[in-house]
Design a protein around this motif. Sequence first.
Motif, short mmCIF file in Angstrom:
data_model
loop_
_atom_site.label_atom_id
_atom_site.label_comp_id
_atom_site.label_asym_id
_atom_site.label_seq_id
_atom_site.Cartn_x
_atom_site.Cartn_y
_atom_site.Cartn_z
N VAL A 27 0.84 -1.20 0.00
CA VAL A 27 0.00 0.00 0.00
C VAL A 27 0.87 1.25 0.00
O VAL A 27 0.61 2.22 -0.72
N GLN A 28 1.95 1.23 0.78
CA GLN A 28 2.82 2.40 0.88
C GLN A 28 3.51 2.72 -0.44
O GLN A 28 3.74 3.90 -0.75
N GLN A 29 3.81 1.70 -1.22
CA GLN A 29 4.50 1.97 -2.48
C GLN A 29 3.60 2.72 -3.46
O GLN A 29 4.08 3.43 -4.35
N TYR A 30 2.28 2.59 -3.29
CA TYR A 30 1.35 3.34 -4.13
C TYR A 30 1.29 4.81 -3.73
O TYR A 30 0.71 5.63 -4.44
N GLN A 31 1.87 5.14 -2.56
CA GLN A 31 1.84 6.51 -2.05
C GLN A 31 3.17 7.23 -2.26
O GLN A 31 3.41 8.27 -1.64
N GLN A 32 4.01 6.72 -3.13
CA GLN A 32 5.33 7.32 -3.35
C GLN A 32 5.24 8.65 -4.08
O GLN A 32 6.18 9.43 -4.08
#
Length: 266
Positions: free
Chosen positions: A141-146
Amino acid sequence: NKLSQIVVREILFKANAKQRAICTERFIDLATKLVSLKNFDSATAVITALGSCSIQRLKRTWAELGEGSKIRMQHLEKLASNKRKYENIRAECKQNIPPILPLMAAHLSDLALIQEGNPKYIDGLVNFSRYVQEANVISEVQQYQQDFYNFAPNPEILAWLLTYPVVSESDADEELYSMSLKLEPLNPHDALEKFIVQEEQMKKEIGQLQSSNAELNIIVALERKKNENLTEQNRKLIELVKDMCNNQQFDVSNTQQILSQITSLS
């Protein structure tokens, strides 16, 4: 989901089939735009609303839609299908670059599944496998918020969404279906057709549940086996360290020996 309820209400508030069809087409356009913006969470909420019983049963409304809108709706329904844990939307997320707003329900389901099938402790030891799996889900999920969306907020629309009156999900289903019936009442033929459709839908949902349950059983069995192996490795490691301490061999000169033996256990 508040957004889904807003979509259904806005369609049902329209006075006639033509106006409802226009409103429906606009929401199909909205879902299409949300997909292009990679906001799969909100897109799924809109698509789910358009596929609800209260909207799908409005035959006169759907008859007013253009063929292009109907085709786009079919593509959207395929994208948002919950088959195999939303595999189509997951694939879309992985094929795109951030910013992406993934379908959070899918990832929350993953976390629930991991917690259900993996205890926090095994024989008094921390079950690291569980936390590694949870970390992997959160990391995805965090990688989609880069990267970030560069949108200027629209105060008027934001206030409208936040103050829109909705009710609880259980109450909403009954209320909205009643509104739908008033707009396009059932006739005897429709009642039979409704029963057949509901029966087919129930069979479909039962099949999906059985498939999901089978997958869950397999995953739980694999996790248990993995945990059993991990417990055995931990036991051997503890015995190894105890033996070295008892033999007074736990010093710098034995570091390489300890590392090689630990590696052989893993």
